[in-house]
Design a protein around this motif. Structure first.
Motif, PDB file in Angstrom:
ATOM      1  N   ASP B 335     -66.506   8.944 -20.886  1.00 36.14           N
ATOM      2  CA  ASP B 335     -66.554  10.563 -20.012  1.00 36.14           C
ATOM      3  C   ASP B 335     -68.005  10.275 -18.972  1.00 36.14           C
ATOM      4  O   ASP B 335     -67.837   9.133 -18.196  1.00 36.14           O
ATOM      5  N   THR B 336     -67.620  11.400 -17.722  1.00 31.92           N
ATOM      6  CA  THR B 336     -68.116  11.976 -17.332  1.00 31.92           C
ATOM      7  C   THR B 336     -69.632  11.528 -17.259  1.00 31.92           C
ATOM      8  O   THR B 336     -70.040  11.765 -18.469  1.00 31.92           O
ATOM      9  N   VAL B 337     -69.726  10.247 -16.582  1.00 36.42           N
ATOM     10  CA  VAL B 337     -72.190  10.968 -16.342  1.00 36.42           C
ATOM     11  C   VAL B 337     -72.709  11.744 -15.064  1.00 36.42           C
ATOM     12  O   VAL B 337     -72.275  11.269 -14.603  1.00 36.42           O
ATOM     13  N   TYR B 338     -72.839  12.676 -16.130  1.00 39.82           N
ATOM     14  CA  TYR B 338     -73.878  13.643 -15.390  1.00 39.82           C
ATOM     15  C   TYR B 338     -75.061  12.562 -14.956  1.00 39.82           C
ATOM     16  O   TYR B 338     -76.145  12.698 -16.094  1.00 39.82           O
ATOM     17  N   TYR B 339     -75.853  12.357 -13.764  1.00 43.45           N
ATOM     18  CA  TYR B 339     -76.977  12.375 -13.384  1.00 43.45           C
ATOM     19  C   TYR B 339     -77.961  13.399 -13.384  1.00 43.45           C
ATOM     20  O   TYR B 339     -77.646  14.735 -14.103  1.00 43.45           O
ATOM     21  N   ASP B 340     -79.129  12.549 -13.733  1.00 40.63           N
ATOM     22  CA  ASP B 340     -80.667  13.738 -14.128  1.00 40.63           C
ATOM     23  C   ASP B 340     -80.424  14.478 -13.141  1.00 40.63           C
ATOM     24  O   ASP B 340     -80.925  14.376 -12.073  1.00 40.63           O
ATOM     25  N   GLU B 341     -80.628  16.063 -14.065  1.00 35.63           N
ATOM     26  CA  GLU B 341     -80.648  16.761 -13.101  1.00 35.63           C
ATOM     27  C   GLU B 341     -82.032  17.613 -11.785  1.00 35.63           C
ATOM     28  O   GLU B 341     -81.604  17.580 -10.990  1.00 35.63           O
ATOM     29  N   GLU B 342     -83.019  16.893 -12.328  1.00 31.59           N
ATOM     30  CA  GLU B 342     -83.914  16.870 -11.430  1.00 31.59           C
ATOM     31  C   GLU B 342     -84.509  15.805 -11.048  1.00 31.59           C
ATOM     32  O   GLU B 342     -84.600  16.454 -10.042  1.00 31.59           O
ATOM     33  N   LEU B 343     -83.579  14.642 -10.573  1.00 33.36           N
ATOM     34  CA  LEU B 343     -83.977  13.718  -9.475  1.00 33.36           C
ATOM     35  C   LEU B 343     -82.606  14.347  -9.038  1.00 33.36           C
ATOM     36  O   LEU B 343     -82.845  14.447  -7.827  1.00 33.36           O
ATOM     37  N   VAL B 344     -81.342  15.372  -9.161  1.00 31.83           N
ATOM     38  CA  VAL B 344     -81.077  15.418  -8.178  1.00 31.83           C
ATOM     39  C   VAL B 344     -80.912  16.576  -7.641  1.00 31.83           C
ATOM     40  O   VAL B 344     -81.201  16.553  -6.267  1.00 31.83           O
ATOM     41  N   SER B 345     -82.240  17.842  -8.878  1.00 32.43           N
ATOM     42  CA  SER B 345     -82.427  18.640  -7.455  1.00 32.43           C
ATOM     43  C   SER B 345     -83.495  17.700  -6.223  1.00 32.43           C
ATOM     44  O   SER B 345     -84.001  18.382  -5.234  1.00 32.43           O
ATOM     45  N   MET B 346     -84.614  16.868  -6.707  1.00 33.67           N
ATOM     46  CA  MET B 346     -85.655  16.171  -5.739  1.00 33.67           C
ATOM     47  C   MET B 346     -84.425  15.109  -4.676  1.00 33.67           C
ATOM     48  O   MET B 346     -85.304  15.652  -3.563  1.00 33.67           O
ATOM     49  N   VAL B 347     -83.566  15.193  -4.557  1.00 30.45           N
ATOM     50  CA  VAL B 347     -82.059  14.497  -3.698  1.00 30.45           C
ATOM     51  C   VAL B 347     -82.047  15.379  -3.182  1.00 30.45           C
ATOM     52  O   VAL B 347     -82.003  15.538  -1.738  1.00 30.45           O
ATOM     53  N   GLN B 348     -81.570  16.467  -2.785  1.00 29.22           N
ATOM     54  CA  GLN B 348     -80.972  18.092  -2.239  1.00 29.22           C
ATOM     55  C   GLN B 348     -82.080  18.937  -1.622  1.00 29.22           C
ATOM     56  O   GLN B 348     -81.595  18.841  -0.564  1.00 29.22           O
ATOM     57  N   GLU B 349     -83.446  18.883  -2.946  1.00 25.85           N
ATOM     58  CA  GLU B 349     -84.323  19.326  -2.021  1.00 25.85           C
ATOM     59  C   GLU B 349     -85.010  17.983  -0.517  1.00 25.85           C
ATOM     60  O   GLU B 349     -85.144  18.820   0.986  1.00 25.85           O
ATOM     61  N   SER B 350     -84.738  17.024  -0.723  1.00 24.74           N
ATOM     62  CA  SER B 350     -84.904  16.016   0.603  1.00 24.74           C
ATOM     63  C   SER B 350     -84.432  16.299   1.525  1.00 24.74           C
ATOM     64  O   SER B 350     -84.584  16.516   2.526  1.00 24.74           O
ATOM     65  N   VAL B 351     -83.044  16.689   0.944  1.00 25.41           N
ATOM     66  CA  VAL B 351     -81.847  16.505   2.425  1.00 25.41           C
ATOM     67  C   VAL B 351     -82.052  17.944   2.529  1.00 25.41           C
ATOM     68  O   VAL B 351     -81.987  17.514   4.701  1.00 25.41           O
ATOM     69  N   ASP B 352     -82.281  18.485   1.890  1.00 27.10           N
ATOM     70  CA  ASP B 352     -82.529  20.097   2.831  1.00 27.10           C
ATOM     71  C   ASP B 352     -83.996  19.915   3.784  1.00 27.10           C
ATOM     72  O   ASP B 352     -83.680  20.324   5.284  1.00 27.10           O
ATOM     73  N   GLU B 353     -84.899  19.710   3.216  1.00 23.34           N
ATOM     74  CA  GLU B 353     -86.288  19.287   4.238  1.00 23.34           C
ATOM     75  C   GLU B 353     -85.673  18.335   5.635  1.00 23.34           C
ATOM     76  O   GLU B 353     -86.326  19.171   6.121  1.00 23.34           O
ATOM     77  N   LEU B 354     -85.237  17.776   5.276  1.00 22.41           N
ATOM     78  CA  LEU B 354     -84.860  16.902   6.656  1.00 22.41           C
ATOM     79  C   LEU B 354     -83.595  17.274   7.632  1.00 22.41           C
ATOM     80  O   LEU B 354     -83.808  16.961   7.909  1.00 22.41           O
ATOM     81  N   GLY B 355     -83.529  18.468   6.165  1.00 17.74           N
ATOM     82  CA  GLY B 355     -82.657  19.064   8.033  1.00 17.74           C
ATOM     83  C   GLY B 355     -81.016  18.068   7.871  1.00 17.74           C
ATOM     84  O   GLY B 355     -80.194  18.786   8.834  1.00 17.74           O
ATOM     85  N   TYR B 356     -81.127  17.241   6.957  1.00 13.79           N
ATOM     86  CA  TYR B 356     -79.063  16.932   7.241  1.00 13.79           C
ATOM     87  C   TYR B 356     -77.821  17.912   6.411  1.00 13.79           C
ATOM     88  O   TYR B 356     -78.456  18.243   5.554  1.00 13.79           O
ATOM     89  N   SER B 357     -77.094  17.486   7.263  1.00 14.60           N
ATOM     90  CA  SER B 357     -76.413  18.511   6.877  1.00 14.60           C
ATOM     91  C   SER B 357     -75.490  17.386   5.009  1.00 14.60           C
ATOM     92  O   SER B 357     -75.952  16.095   5.105  1.00 14.60           O
ATOM     93  N   ASN B 358     -75.571  18.723   3.885  1.00 16.98           N
ATOM     94  CA  ASN B 358     -74.777  17.818   2.957  1.00 16.98           C
ATOM     95  C   ASN B 358     -74.151  18.460   1.892  1.00 16.98           C
ATOM     96  O   ASN B 358     -73.780  19.524   2.236  1.00 16.98           O
ATOM     97  N   GLN B 359     -73.515  17.712   1.014  1.00  8.59           N
ATOM     98  CA  GLN B 359     -72.666  18.977  -0.326  1.00  8.59           C
ATOM     99  C   GLN B 359     -72.689  17.701  -1.472  1.00  8.59           C
ATOM    100  O   GLN B 359     -73.668  16.617  -1.500  1.00  8.59           O
ATOM    101  N   ARG B 360     -73.063  18.725  -2.491  1.00 12.24           N
ATOM    102  CA  ARG B 360     -72.650  17.853  -3.410  1.00 12.24           C
ATOM    103  C   ARG B 360     -71.273  17.293  -4.032  1.00 12.24           C
ATOM    104  O   ARG B 360     -70.347  17.300  -2.861  1.00 12.24           O
ATOM    105  N   ILE B 361     -72.012  15.797  -4.358  1.00 11.61           N
ATOM    106  CA  ILE B 361     -70.369  15.476  -5.058  1.00 11.61           C
ATOM    107  C   ILE B 361     -70.286  14.411  -5.967  1.00 11.61           C
ATOM    108  O   ILE B 361     -71.270  14.370  -6.653  1.00 11.61           O
ATOM    109  N   ASN B 362     -69.249  13.625  -6.627  1.00  8.85           N
ATOM    110  CA  ASN B 362     -69.348  13.416  -7.508  1.00  8.85           C
ATOM    111  C   ASN B 362     -68.555  11.988  -7.268  1.00  8.85           C
ATOM    112  O   ASN B 362     -68.177  11.796  -5.933  1.00  8.85           O
ATOM    113  N   SER B 363     -68.915  10.540  -8.135  1.00  8.94           N
ATOM    114  CA  SER B 363     -68.447   9.571  -7.620  1.00  8.94           C
ATOM    115  C   SER B 363     -67.434   9.351  -8.451  1.00  8.94           C
ATOM    116  O   SER B 363     -66.997   9.055 -10.095  1.00  8.94           O
TER     117      SER B 363
END
Lengths: 419, 419
Positions: B335-363
């Motif tokens: 089955d699809t393994v969803y990563y931890d939502e809180e950790l995903v948000s922390m990654v997203q916030e970090s990328v945004d704060e660093l100003g790197y171009s980014n997107q959500r992606i699955n593995s």
């Protein structure tokens, strides 16, 4: 007048030879120069010497058993086939031609049939090439100087003697030959001066005679063929991370090319047969998009113009397909080998006189006879293969059909003798 | 505030680790516990001890290097990946996650960044499973009790220790582990009590980030997948003697089924990926019509309903096609393994704060993180793969992109630390 082979004697031979290499479930494995093959060779020698035939072997272990004719200076008429089999083969491929050759000599001996020429029953060494490739090795060696250049380049005597066992990758054909006890003199080889005609009886290995309810196939030729390698080049990527639109999937490309070949080749002559039997896929891992696929295409037809059309179809394979590029390479070709018209007629007359249902047929498979025909006038007789099976244990031809075949062979040989 | 990784230090690590197993043309072969892998492991240990990290290994050779936090009784935050590679792999798959983990600890050490939790850089043993199958072996062993039953049946600890080298078919994984010098205590294994979060940085292994001109992929899940074996049963006959209408050609049947699968699966969701990477053909001889062909079909999608549609398509494969019969068998599913939502948000916030171009992606690929996620909250960070290549020597991610990834990892870990 017509002569007949003896069904009971044929049955005895079939029963006897089926034991040599009996794999325990209806078929045999009898590799060239294996213990089972030596048993079969000794049995051939024993039976032929029992009727007063002169036995000799040549330097490749080919065996010749000859009944002297009333005019022994005339060249010999020869008939035979091979005792070796493929792995888990049946009880008829090859050996039936040997048993029929023995039956011809036994019938001549028993019925005291007069004949002018020496008549030779023969066993070709290593026709299948299952243990020591290639197939038709010893007829290739003997007929080497007579073969067309395109075939000849695959038959280099020195290489073939070095052919290694596919099982241990060590024992060579030469070693097996030296140890067999059947290595004789090169001077004993079949040759153009001492032989005037060659007949080979064989099972059809296909379903045509049975489908047409015919007992005998009067063989007219060995089909011309082309064998190509088709190559598809893609790009290897991860199965889980590469969107479909980014892919260059060589296996999907191969499926498309295979369909193209079927579509186009099916438009050509009804008698054409073509086969993709071998496919290689790289890296062949379930999580990786294949970057290279190669497959074989073997096509056979009597007429050169049809084979040319096949080659055109191959040359017109789209150069690009589903993001992959394609290429092709010729592996080998052979022209149709027509059998000797006079001998074919003698077979036809014999069948007709015996009253067996029959038809003209071509041989899609290769046989020693095909190589011999480059040196000595040659033809073949086919008997039916049940369900078309061959090279497998269910291979079957009834003893009645086998005996009918031997009778045809006997009478055709006597017609040639009377000429 | 945001912290940054050091590009020069990243470059030094990339240069250094690319030498361990250098195959001489731009990539590496670094099998688990090979000399090259031992070199990489020693370098990890050396660098981590140089900054005062505490080094230990568990009983499967997994390595842990920990910088103590100001509240050492809190559970650890861990980040890492693997040092082993596939044959002729690149310089980024796996090792970039290890180098980024080291960089996080080195940056914390150098910049004296305060942190409450212990922070652990980690190396998973034998992720690729290239020499000792299966892949993700040690994370499978450590997380064994937490894995879903369907996955677990493939991960039997005892069997995996006996896994034999695919090269000599003799040396076992256990022997290599025992001889590695990196076998430690089972008590040191990553566990649910002592670890509160796991991050893994990895190259994308696909073309999506590059195509979208994005530097960072915020990974949300590992795609659910099904893997089936498709089987086509025909009849083996001689390529030269069997008219086309009598044939039951399993390879042609396979080409037809493959086309059917492409036609039907292409009608489903655009995000679906499916692959036939492996094909077996019997007897795979160019002069014999194939009687059996089997191929794999691997399909991956985030949504269970799409995977269900895929299974329906497979179940609806025609039972008879070009005179052959078909069958299918499930090899495995996840089955699809969803990563931890809180950790995903922390990654997203970090990328945004660093100003790197980014997107959500699955593995689409599997990673140790996917197994860890069953026990400890987990997420991943992706950086681009040039031309989407991975598991091959052209694998490339610029040092700038690698450093950006390490910076995202560093800040996300610090966000978790601050929670």
């Amino acid at each position: 007048m017509t002569y007949k082979a003896n069904e009971q004697r044929m049955q005895d031979k079939i029963d006897t030879f089926s034991k040599f290499g009996d794999a325990g479930h209806g078929g045999i494995t009898r590799y060239c120069f294996s213990e089972a093959d030596i048993q079969a060779r000794n049995e051939f020698k024993r039976r032929m010497e029992a009727i007063g035939a002169e036995f000799k072997t040549d330097d490749i272990g080919n065996m010749y058993a000859t009944l002297k004719g009333s005019e022994p200076d005339l060249p010999n008429i020869v008939t035979g086939s091979h005792t070796d089999s493929v792995k888990n083969g049946g009880n008829y491929d090859g050996i039936l031609g040997v048993m029929s050759a023995m039956e011809v000599l036994e019938a001549i001996h028993e019925q005291n049939i007069p004949h002018r020429h020496n008549i030779t029953a023969m066993v070709w060494t290593n026709e299948e090439g299952s243990l020591y490739p290639p197939a038709m090795m010893s007829s290739g060696i003997v007929m080497n100087d007579y073969l067309p250049a395109e075939i000849k380049k695959n038959f280099i005597f020195e290489n073939m003697m070095k052919s290694k066992s596919v099982i241990d990758n060590k024992t060579t054909f030469k070693e097996a030959l030296d140890n067999s006890g059947f290595k004789g003199d090169k001077a004993n080889r079949l040759n153009a001066k001492d032989y005037c005609a060659n007949f080979e009886l064989h099972i059809e290995q296909g379903p045509i005679l049975e489908a047409n309810n015919n007992d005998i196939g009067v063989v007219t030729c060995v089909l011309g063929m082309v064998n190509y390698r088709i190559k598809i080049y893609g790009v290897s990527d991860h199965a889980g991370t590469t969107p479909m639109k980014f892919r260059h999937d060589a296996l999907y490309g191969a499926a498309k090319v295979l369909q193209y070949l079927h579509d186009e080749l099916d438009k050509l002559d009804d008698e054409l047969v073509y086969t993709t039997g071998e496919i290689l896929c790289h890296p062949n891992v379930h999580t990786v998009i294949p970057d290279y696929v190669e497959f074989s295409i073997d096509a056979r037809h009597e007429k050169e113009e049809v084979i040319k059309q096949v080659v055109e179809v191959i040359k017109n394979i789209p150069k690009e397909i589903v993001g992959c590029t394609t290429d092709y390479e010729v592996a080998w070709t052979r022209d149709t080998v027509y059998y000797d018209e006079e001998l074919v007629s003698m077979v036809q007359e014999s069948v007709d006189e015996l009253g067996y249902s029959n038809q003209r047929i071509n041989s899609g498979a290769g046989h020693d006879a095909q190589f011999v025909s480059y040196m000595v006038p040659t033809t073949m007789v086919f008997v039916p293969s049940k369900d078309g099976h061959s090279h497998c244990e269910p291979e079957f031809t009834s003893t009645k059909q086998c005996t009918q075949g031997a009778s045809v062979l006997l009478n055709a040989i006597l017609k040639r003798d009377a000429k």
